[in-house]
Write a protein that holds these residues in place. Structure first.
Motif, PDB file in Angstrom:
ATOM      1  N   PRO A 234       0.760  -1.333  -0.148  1.00 55.74           N
ATOM      2  CA  PRO A 234       0.168  -0.659  -0.201  1.00 55.74           C
ATOM      3  C   PRO A 234       0.968   1.182   0.128  1.00 55.74           C
ATOM      4  O   PRO A 234       0.583   2.465  -0.243  1.00 55.74           O
ATOM      5  N   PHE A 235       1.954   1.282   0.938  1.00 51.98           N
ATOM      6  CA  PHE A 235       2.401   2.702   0.761  1.00 51.98           C
ATOM      7  C   PHE A 235       3.940   2.733   0.412  1.00 51.98           C
ATOM      8  O   PHE A 235       5.166   3.173   0.977  1.00 51.98           O
ATOM      9  N   ASN A 236       4.384   1.225  -0.775  1.00 49.84           N
ATOM     10  CA  ASN A 236       5.252   1.705  -1.562  1.00 49.84           C
ATOM     11  C   ASN A 236       4.530   1.803  -3.321  1.00 49.84           C
ATOM     12  O   ASN A 236       4.388   1.058  -3.661  1.00 49.84           O
ATOM     13  N   PRO A 237       5.234   2.835  -3.426  1.00 46.84           N
ATOM     14  CA  PRO A 237       3.872   3.181  -4.785  1.00 46.84           C
ATOM     15  C   PRO A 237       4.787   3.039  -5.951  1.00 46.84           C
ATOM     16  O   PRO A 237       5.942   2.967  -5.852  1.00 46.84           O
ATOM     17  N   VAL A 238       4.602   2.406  -7.187  1.00 44.51           N
ATOM     18  CA  VAL A 238       4.884   2.173  -8.022  1.00 44.51           C
ATOM     19  C   VAL A 238       4.149   2.037  -8.826  1.00 44.51           C
ATOM     20  O   VAL A 238       2.968   2.462  -9.461  1.00 44.51           O
ATOM     21  N   VAL A 239       4.893   2.740 -10.635  1.00 46.63           N
ATOM     22  CA  VAL A 239       4.165   2.854 -11.705  1.00 46.63           C
ATOM     23  C   VAL A 239       4.705   1.603 -12.911  1.00 46.63           C
ATOM     24  O   VAL A 239       5.433   0.905 -12.797  1.00 46.63           O
ATOM     25  N   LYS A 240       3.442   0.997 -12.764  1.00 48.76           N
ATOM     26  CA  LYS A 240       3.142  -0.235 -14.021  1.00 48.76           C
ATOM     27  C   LYS A 240       2.303  -0.219 -14.508  1.00 48.76           C
ATOM     28  O   LYS A 240       0.986   0.321 -14.741  1.00 48.76           O
ATOM     29  N   ASP A 241       2.627  -0.269 -16.384  1.00 50.47           N
ATOM     30  CA  ASP A 241       1.837  -0.223 -17.387  1.00 50.47           C
ATOM     31  C   ASP A 241       0.542   1.076 -17.548  1.00 50.47           C
ATOM     32  O   ASP A 241      -0.204   0.259 -17.760  1.00 50.47           O
ATOM     33  N   GLY A 242       1.608   2.120 -16.906  1.00 49.17           N
ATOM     34  CA  GLY A 242       0.634   3.037 -17.242  1.00 49.17           C
ATOM     35  C   GLY A 242      -0.118   3.508 -15.780  1.00 49.17           C
ATOM     36  O   GLY A 242      -0.878   4.174 -16.329  1.00 49.17           O
ATOM     37  N   ARG A 243       0.166   3.080 -15.142  1.00 51.26           N
ATOM     38  CA  ARG A 243      -0.965   3.059 -13.622  1.00 51.26           C
ATOM     39  C   ARG A 243      -0.222   3.784 -12.749  1.00 51.26           C
ATOM     40  O   ARG A 243       1.063   2.540 -12.841  1.00 51.26           O
ATOM     41  N   LEU A 244      -0.460   4.673 -11.807  1.00 52.37           N
ATOM     42  CA  LEU A 244       0.803   4.361 -10.536  1.00 52.37           C
ATOM     43  C   LEU A 244       0.337   3.772  -9.400  1.00 52.37           C
ATOM     44  O   LEU A 244      -2.008   4.500  -8.885  1.00 52.37           O
ATOM     45  N   TYR A 245       0.477   2.666  -8.602  1.00 56.15           N
ATOM     46  CA  TYR A 245      -0.730   2.204  -7.509  1.00 56.15           C
ATOM     47  C   TYR A 245      -0.061   2.719  -6.070  1.00 56.15           C
ATOM     48  O   TYR A 245       1.422   2.634  -6.547  1.00 56.15           O
ATOM     49  N   GLY A 246      -0.716   2.494  -5.407  1.00 59.35           N
ATOM     50  CA  GLY A 246      -0.169   2.784  -4.128  1.00 59.35           C
ATOM     51  C   GLY A 246      -1.241   3.651  -3.394  1.00 59.35           C
ATOM     52  O   GLY A 246      -2.833   3.972  -3.874  1.00 59.35           O
ATOM     53  N   ARG A 247      -1.729   3.115  -1.943  1.00 64.64           N
ATOM     54  CA  ARG A 247      -2.798   3.484  -1.115  1.00 64.64           C
ATOM     55  C   ARG A 247      -3.022   5.049  -1.463  1.00 64.64           C
ATOM     56  O   ARG A 247      -1.810   5.911  -0.932  1.00 64.64           O
ATOM     57  N   GLY A 248      -4.144   5.328  -1.728  1.00 63.73           N
ATOM     58  CA  GLY A 248      -4.084   7.209  -1.740  1.00 63.73           C
ATOM     59  C   GLY A 248      -3.798   7.930  -2.798  1.00 63.73           C
ATOM     60  O   GLY A 248      -4.403   9.105  -3.548  1.00 63.73           O
ATOM     61  N   THR A 249      -3.593   7.138  -3.987  1.00 62.51           N
ATOM     62  CA  THR A 249      -3.111   7.341  -5.885  1.00 62.51           C
ATOM     63  C   THR A 249      -4.393   8.838  -6.258  1.00 62.51           C
ATOM     64  O   THR A 249      -4.343   9.567  -6.601  1.00 62.51           O
ATOM     65  N   ILE A 250      -5.570   7.685  -5.625  1.00 63.07           N
ATOM     66  CA  ILE A 250      -6.893   7.844  -6.210  1.00 63.07           C
ATOM     67  C   ILE A 250      -7.648   9.244  -5.242  1.00 63.07           C
ATOM     68  O   ILE A 250      -8.244   9.898  -5.717  1.00 63.07           O
ATOM     69  N   ASP A 251      -7.622   8.125  -4.012  1.00 62.53           N
ATOM     70  CA  ASP A 251      -8.121   8.851  -2.956  1.00 62.53           C
ATOM     71  C   ASP A 251      -7.282   9.030  -1.643  1.00 62.53           C
ATOM     72  O   ASP A 251      -7.193   8.397  -0.691  1.00 62.53           O
ATOM     73  N   ASP A 252      -6.696  10.275  -1.258  1.00 65.90           N
ATOM     74  CA  ASP A 252      -7.151  11.004  -2.633  1.00 65.90           C
ATOM     75  C   ASP A 252      -6.209  12.394  -2.915  1.00 65.90           C
ATOM     76  O   ASP A 252      -5.884  13.248  -3.387  1.00 65.90           O
ATOM     77  N   LYS A 253      -4.552  11.364  -2.386  1.00 72.31           N
ATOM     78  CA  LYS A 253      -3.366  12.344  -2.487  1.00 72.31           C
ATOM     79  C   LYS A 253      -3.097  12.310  -4.115  1.00 72.31           C
ATOM     80  O   LYS A 253      -2.334  14.009  -4.216  1.00 72.31           O
ATOM     81  N   GLY A 254      -3.305  11.826  -5.387  1.00 71.48           N
ATOM     82  CA  GLY A 254      -3.116  12.113  -7.002  1.00 71.48           C
ATOM     83  C   GLY A 254      -3.548  13.210  -6.875  1.00 71.48           C
ATOM     84  O   GLY A 254      -3.976  14.858  -7.741  1.00 71.48           O
ATOM     85  N   PRO A 255      -5.214  13.544  -6.626  1.00 69.55           N
ATOM     86  CA  PRO A 255      -6.386  14.260  -7.248  1.00 69.55           C
ATOM     87  C   PRO A 255      -5.404  15.838  -5.971  1.00 69.55           C
ATOM     88  O   PRO A 255      -5.618  16.995  -7.324  1.00 69.55           O
ATOM     89  N   ALA A 256      -4.774  15.713  -4.923  1.00 67.26           N
ATOM     90  CA  ALA A 256      -4.904  17.099  -4.136  1.00 67.26           C
ATOM     91  C   ALA A 256      -3.692  17.646  -5.342  1.00 67.26           C
ATOM     92  O   ALA A 256      -3.256  18.101  -5.055  1.00 67.26           O
ATOM     93  N   VAL A 257      -2.438  16.731  -5.423  1.00 67.22           N
ATOM     94  CA  VAL A 257      -1.078  17.186  -6.500  1.00 67.22           C
ATOM     95  C   VAL A 257      -1.930  17.651  -7.882  1.00 67.22           C
ATOM     96  O   VAL A 257      -1.425  18.500  -8.201  1.00 67.22           O
ATOM     97  N   ALA A 258      -2.056  16.651  -8.271  1.00 68.33           N
ATOM     98  CA  ALA A 258      -3.562  17.299  -9.459  1.00 68.33           C
ATOM     99  C   ALA A 258      -3.681  19.202  -9.480  1.00 68.33           C
ATOM    100  O   ALA A 258      -3.687  20.102 -10.530  1.00 68.33           O
ATOM    101  N   ALA A 259      -4.599  18.911  -8.166  1.00 66.14           N
ATOM    102  CA  ALA A 259      -5.044  20.675  -7.810  1.00 66.14           C
ATOM    103  C   ALA A 259      -3.791  21.470  -8.074  1.00 66.14           C
ATOM    104  O   ALA A 259      -3.680  22.335  -8.439  1.00 66.14           O
TER     105      ALA A 259
END
Length: 370
Positions: free
Chosen positions: A100-125
């Protein structure tokens, strides 16, 4: 202008991914409160790192006592609040690509707890604000990005913030899916309890424990049963496994058998995508022979109100739907039983047609009957 903005984000793509991963590595689920850290170490740490990012971009920041952080675009009067959050639900199990807390990029996707809810959107903003700044796009009013740290457990952070600051006339929240969502179901998280005289007559249910947070479909549950033939317990488990997909593991010591249920953790907003180990194990318990104690009767009654697989609230008498916001969903996500008391919490997402009378009053009456 559109092409200019698209090019900007393409050029900054790797930096955005880097900063999302920087936040995802921080375990920021709600923890024990400490002095100056109302939600514990993790949420305070992730907030500090996010504000540091914003400061490095040239934005003015403010930390509201580790409840929320605010990032201002400029000194104009604020007319837009962007609400995002940096806390997450616990890591959970069932991860296959990474932890969960070891993010990786694989096949065009970013995996890890919070990438969608909501750390990814926070960084996008945050990068959206940076794009406006770097491209010298003029704004007619001020913008403030507000980063909370308690959204997953009730949003006391935002209540604290708006107890200090005035709400902007316009607000949006980049949280999870796209495109724009302009209707959200109402949230009802109900807690209930029952106390009674303990019975030591066997066969009996000694204990039951499941759930970690009210908005998380539990993937694990454990019960201890005394005075029941383990083979009879196994038969019940196999029968429930066939209809639920939940697996059960038994261990017996003396006259007591521990039953561990393994389902699939999920989010309470989509209970159909998880496998609720709590309600699965409650179904097993309800099928077992036990003394006619008050505690066992109330566990069986609870199973009748929240039967496994009924996430639409039919048994609870609250099934409803409207054209705009869809169907009501409900899930029993926390339960503790020790022979003389039980405590539980359910999570309900209610459509626009829900009212106090047709939802809350009905559930309260149903539970009070037992």
């Amino acid at each position: 202008m559109k092409k200019l903005i698209e090019d900007y984000f393409e050029q900054n793509r790797e930096l955005m991914i880097r900063d999302i991963m920087r936040l995802v590595r921080i375990k920021s689920d709600k923890q024990e409160a400490k002095e100056g850290k109302p939600y514990g170490e993790g949420p305070a740490e992730v907030l500090a790192v996010a504000l540091e990012m914003a400061s490095e971009m040239g934005f003015k920041t403010r930390n509201y006592d580790n409840y929320v952080g605010a990032i201002d675009f400029d000194d104009q009067k604020n007319k837009l609040d962007i609400l995002a959050h940096l806390d997450v639900v616990p890591g959970g199990d069932g991860w296959s690509v990474t932890e969960p807390f070891n993010p990786v990029v694989k096949d065009g996707r970013l995996y890890g707890r919070g990438t969608i809810d909501d750390k990814g959107p926070a960084v996008a903003a945050l990068y959206a604000m940076k794009a406006v700044k770097d491209l010298n796009i003029p704004l007619k009013a001020g913008v403030r990005l507000i980063l909370g740290t308690d959204e997953e457990c009730g949003s006391s952070d935002i209540r604290y913030y708006y107890g200090i600051e005035e709400e902007a006339p316009m607000t949006f929240s980049p949280d999870a899916s796209f495109p724009v969502v302009n209707i959200e179901k109402g949230g009802l998280q109900g807690k209930f309890e029952s106390r009674f005289e303990e019975s030591t007559e066997t066969p009996r249910i000694v204990s039951f424990k499941a759930g970690i947070k009210s908005n998380v479909i539990p993937g694990e549950a454990t019960a201890v049963v005394e005075g029941v033939d383990p083979e009879e317990i196994r038969d019940c488990c196999e029968a429930v496994d066939k209809i639920s997909g939940i697996s059960f593991n038994l261990s017996t010591e003396g006259d007591k058998t521990t039953i561990k249920a393994k389902g699939l953790q999920g989010h309470a907003s989509t209970p159909d995508k998880g496998k609720n180990a709590l309600t699965g194990l409650l179904e097993v318990i309800s099928r077992l022979p036990a003394s006619q104690s008050t505690g066992f009767e109330r566990l069986r009654a609870l199973n009748s109100v929240f039967p496994h697989g009924d996430w639409l609230g039919k048994a609870a008498g609250v099934a409803m739907c409207d054209e705009l916001s869809g169907k009501l969903t409900i899930s029993l996500n926390i339960l503790e039983y020790d022979g003389s008391s039980l405590n539980g919490t359910f999570d309900c997402r209610a459509p626009l047609c829900a009212t106090k009378e047709n939802l809350l009053d009905v559930i309260k009456a149903k539970l009070a009957d037992h």
